[in-house]
Structures are given as structure tokens and as C-alpha cells.
Design a protein around this motif. Structure first.
Motif, PDB file in Angstrom:
ATOM      1  N   ALA A   1       0.953   4.038  -2.997  1.00  0.00           N
ATOM      2  CA  ALA A   1       0.643   5.443  -2.730  1.00  0.00           C
ATOM      3  C   ALA A   1       1.756   6.353  -3.226  1.00  0.00           C
ATOM      4  O   ALA A   1       1.503   7.418  -3.815  1.00  0.00           O
ATOM      5  CB  ALA A   1       0.406   5.648  -1.243  1.00  0.00           C
TER       6      ALA A   1
ATOM      7  N   ALA B   1      -5.983  -1.679  -6.702  1.00  0.00           N
ATOM      8  CA  ALA B   1      -5.430  -0.338  -6.872  1.00  0.00           C
ATOM      9  C   ALA B   1      -5.740   0.194  -8.261  1.00  0.00           C
ATOM     10  O   ALA B   1      -5.755  -0.544  -9.248  1.00  0.00           O
ATOM     11  CB  ALA B   1      -3.911  -0.356  -6.651  1.00  0.00           C
TER      12      ALA B   1
ATOM     13  N   TRP C   1      -1.020   5.688  -6.829  1.00  0.00           N
ATOM     14  CA  TRP C   1      -2.185   4.802  -6.944  1.00  0.00           C
ATOM     15  C   TRP C   1      -3.039   4.840  -5.680  1.00  0.00           C
ATOM     16  O   TRP C   1      -2.517   4.983  -4.575  1.00  0.00           O
ATOM     17  CB  TRP C   1      -1.733   3.364  -7.195  1.00  0.00           C
ATOM     18  N   ARG C   2      -4.333   4.712  -5.865  1.00  0.00           N
ATOM     19  CA  ARG C   2      -5.270   4.599  -4.737  1.00  0.00           C
ATOM     20  C   ARG C   2      -5.563   3.120  -4.502  1.00  0.00           C
ATOM     21  O   ARG C   2      -5.927   2.397  -5.424  1.00  0.00           O
ATOM     22  CB  ARG C   2      -6.562   5.346  -5.042  1.00  0.00           C
ATOM     23  N   THR C   3      -5.421   2.701  -3.261  1.00  0.00           N
ATOM     24  CA  THR C   3      -5.586   1.285  -2.926  1.00  0.00           C
ATOM     25  C   THR C   3      -6.833   1.084  -2.081  1.00  0.00           C
ATOM     26  O   THR C   3      -7.100   1.837  -1.143  1.00  0.00           O
ATOM     27  CB  THR C   3      -4.358   0.761  -2.165  1.00  0.00           C
TER      28      THR C   3
ATOM     29  N   THR D   1       0.826  -1.212   0.000  1.00  0.00           N
ATOM     30  CA  THR D   1       0.000   0.000   0.000  1.00  0.00           C
ATOM     31  C   THR D   1       0.853   1.251   0.000  1.00  0.00           C
ATOM     32  O   THR D   1       0.566   2.229  -0.704  1.00  0.00           O
ATOM     33  CB  THR D   1      -0.939  -0.010   1.221  1.00  0.00           C
ATOM     34  N   SER D   2       1.935   1.242   0.779  1.00  0.00           N
ATOM     35  CA  SER D   2       2.823   2.398   0.843  1.00  0.00           C
ATOM     36  C   SER D   2       3.505   2.654  -0.493  1.00  0.00           C
ATOM     37  O   SER D   2       3.591   3.804  -0.958  1.00  0.00           O
ATOM     38  CB  SER D   2       3.871   2.173   1.935  1.00  0.00           C
TER      39      SER D   2
END
Length: 345
Positions: free
Chosen positions: A56, A101, A60-62, A52-53
Motif C-alpha cells: 500500500a 497485487a 499497490w492495491r492488494t 499488505t502494508s
């Protein structure tokens, strides 16, 4: 998908940007311990946080998509090299989560899904199976995040592949209800290469079922130095596109394409009972999309038919070829944004 992209130019541009050292960093972070929702849940959450990090940071949006399923036929995730029916298991209840994502501005058009599974079997750090696929997917996120126009590409990190494609089966059903999916690319154990003669094995009955591919492997001295692209009629053109892109990205990376003769949809899954060798072609998350009627490709280094570390504690980051892994990421990124209309022409 980008309108009429110049594929060779795009490959060269992304090859300049791809970084084998970033891929190594991701594999080393992920593969320092086994990852499993049921056996090593803290390690799975740690891996999710890393993914996720990195997404981001690439723009990208997860979305974390939990699931809770009951009475699912799947497989065991015990270590060892015995796939398919030898590990069948009925799961009473499984609770996990996939990660999805997308780029802002790219999620309202027909999309190509690119996915890899995040989990490992018990006791294996899973550098090739499948930190290599996850690392390639993160590199694809970085490469596509810098394009002038956000492409209509969806990235997915699947849970519980090692338990019988549990996460991807859930994901394929959900995505069919919420998005128009034109194709799917699965990254499965894509980082291990063995250049010595006789390092590439084939399953029993494979030569009879796929004589052309078997002859190509024999002609190459049975060297495990290629990427295998498994496709069906619905993704023949996409497989050809991946092969062309890989040749530009890394001329020393041989590519072999193999057509699964079965149709997409449930009938294809049943057909494997009549021809057992083809079941090996459905041993990753792309099969869940095939069975849902969604055109899909699998990219693989053939796992236990090449890698002696498959599902073992020795599947470690030092066994991965990061230069070739970068080429796999580039060819996959280009194929995703240039997906041919109709896919199977």
C-alpha cells in the motif's frame, strides 16, 4: 509492459533507487519466526499484514484470495533437507490464502506475474527460503510503483508452497480464467551466496542431463556465487534478458541459465518421471504455471545444493547478501516490464 524500453538505462535508474537496507528490514521482520498456515497461523497473518502494508505504501492495491481445497497430493513441511518424493503426502483439506497485487491503471492489459512464497517449513525462520524472495518482491513493488506509467505487472505472494505448491496451483488456474498472462517469474531462495570453492553441489545425474551447465559450474570452481535462471523454450528470450539486466545491475553477480527441456503443460510434468534430475527444476511455484501452460522462469540460489541452512533453524537474516539481493530485484523488475514478445525466441 513498457514499449521498447532502454534496458541498460532502466537498470541503472532502478539500481540507484534500490535499497539493500530496505531488503534487510523486510527479511529481518519476516524471518524472526517460522511462518505457516497450518503450524504457525498467527505468524502467517503477521507476515500478510506486513506485505499488505508495504504494498500500500508503494501504491499497490492488494487482494487477499482465500482458497479451500481437498484431497491434494503435495508434500510435508517438516524441517529437513530431503525434497521431492521423500516427503510426499496426501492432504485431506487445506485452507489458505494468496495475496495478489496490482497498480491502478495497470490491470487491464496482458500481464507478467512475479511471485514468491510466503510460508516456511516447520521450525525454520526461512530467511533465504523464502523471505529473500518476498523481500525482493516488495522491493520490486517499490521500484515499479515509481515508474511514470503503471506497468502491466501482477505481484503474487503464494501460500503453502512448502506443502506442495498448493497456493500457486490454485492461483495459476484462477489467473488463467481472469487475465491474459504472458509470462511468470518466480523468486525462490535468492539471497544466499557462497563464494568459496566447492560450495556449490549438483544433484545426482545432473552432469549427464545438463553437461554444459555442469561444466560451467566446475569451471567456476563449484562456487555458489551465481543466480540460476531456469527456463523453458517458451521463456528463453526472457531468461537472456534477465541475465543482461543482472550484468548491468551487479557485474560481480554471475548468472547461469539452464533450459528445462520439457514442454509447458501437463505433458511436461509427466516427462519428469522419465528423467528424474529435471524434477529439481520444478521445485517451486513456477512449476504450477508451467503445468497450466503459462511460460515461466525460476530464479534461485539452488537452495539445499548450496545453502547449509536450508529448512533449518539457522536460515537467519545474517546469512543473506543484501547487495546481491537488490540486484536480483532490479533485474527481475526490468525483465517484468520489458518482457519480450513471444518470450522464447
Amino acid at each position: 509492459m513498457l514499449p521498447d524500453p532502454d534496458v541498460p538505462s532502466l537498470v541503472r535508474e532502478l539500481t540507484r533507487r534500490a535499497d539493500p537496507l530496505r531488503l534487510r528490514h523486510d527479511v529481518e521482520f519476516l524471518a524472526d519466526r517460522p511462518r505457516s498456515r497450518t503450524r504457525a497461523p498467527e505468524a502467517m497473518l503477521r507476515a500478510e499484514t506486513h506485505v499488505t502494508s508495504e504494498l500500500a505504501a508503494a501504491g499497490w492495491r492488494t487482494e487477499r484470495q482465500p482458497f479451500d481445497v481437498r484431497w491434494r497430493l503435495g508434500s510435508t513441511d517438516r524441517r529437513g533437507d530431503h525434497p521431492l518424493a521423500l516427503g510426499l503426502r496426501l492432504h485431506r483439506r487445506l485452507a489458505g490464502a494468496n495475496l495478489l497485487a496490482g497498480l491502478p491503471g495497470g490491470d487491464d492489459r496482458p500481464t507478467v506475474v512475479v511471485g514468491a512464497h510466503l510460508d516456511t517449513v516447520d521450525g525454520s525462520p526461512g530467511a533465504d527460503d523464502n523471505a529473500s524472495g518476498v523481500a525482493a518482491l516488495l522491493e520490486i513493488a517499490r521500484l515499479l510503483g515509481r515508474l511514470p506509467r503503471p506497468p502491466a505487472v501482477t505481484l503474487m505472494f503464494f501460500d503453502m508452497e512448502e506443502l506442495g505448491l498448493i497456493g500457486s496451483r490454485v492461483a495459476a488456474r484462477r489467473l488463467r480464467r481472469t487475465r491474459q498472462i504472458v509470462g511468470m517469474i518466480c523468486l525462490e531462495s535468492v539471497g544466499f551466496f557462497a563464494g568459496g570453492p566447492g560450495t556449490q553441489l549438483v544433484p545426482a545425474g545432473f552432469g549427464a542431463a545438463f553437461p554444459g551447465v555442469a561444466a560451467t559450474i566446475r569451471a567456476g570452481g563449484q562456487r555458489g556465487d551465481f543466480t540460476l535462471v531456469v527456463h523453458r523454450r517458451s521463456t528463453r528470450a526472457a531468461a537472456s534478458l534477465w541475465r543482461r539486466a543482472a550484468k548491468v545491475a551487479e557485474p560481480s553477480l554471475p548468472v547461469i541459465t539452464l533450459r528445462d527441456p520439457r514442454p509447458d503443460g501437463p505433458l511436461g510434468a509427466l516427462a519428469g518421471l522419465a528423467v528424474p534430475p529435471v524434477n529439481h527444476l520444478g521445485r517451486s511455484d513456477h512449476a504450477a504455471f508451467w503445468n497450466a501452460g503459462i511460460p515461466a522462469l525460476m530464479l534461485t540460489g539452488t537452495a539445499n545444493f548450496r545453502n547449509p541452512h536450508y529448512h533449518r533453524p539457522t536460515d537467519t537474516p545474517d546469512t543473506i547478501d543484501y547487495r546481491r539481493l537488490a540486484a536480483v530485484a532490479v533485474a527481475t523488475a526490468v525483465t517484468a516490464v520489458s518482457w519480450p514478445a513471444g518470450g522464447g525466441r
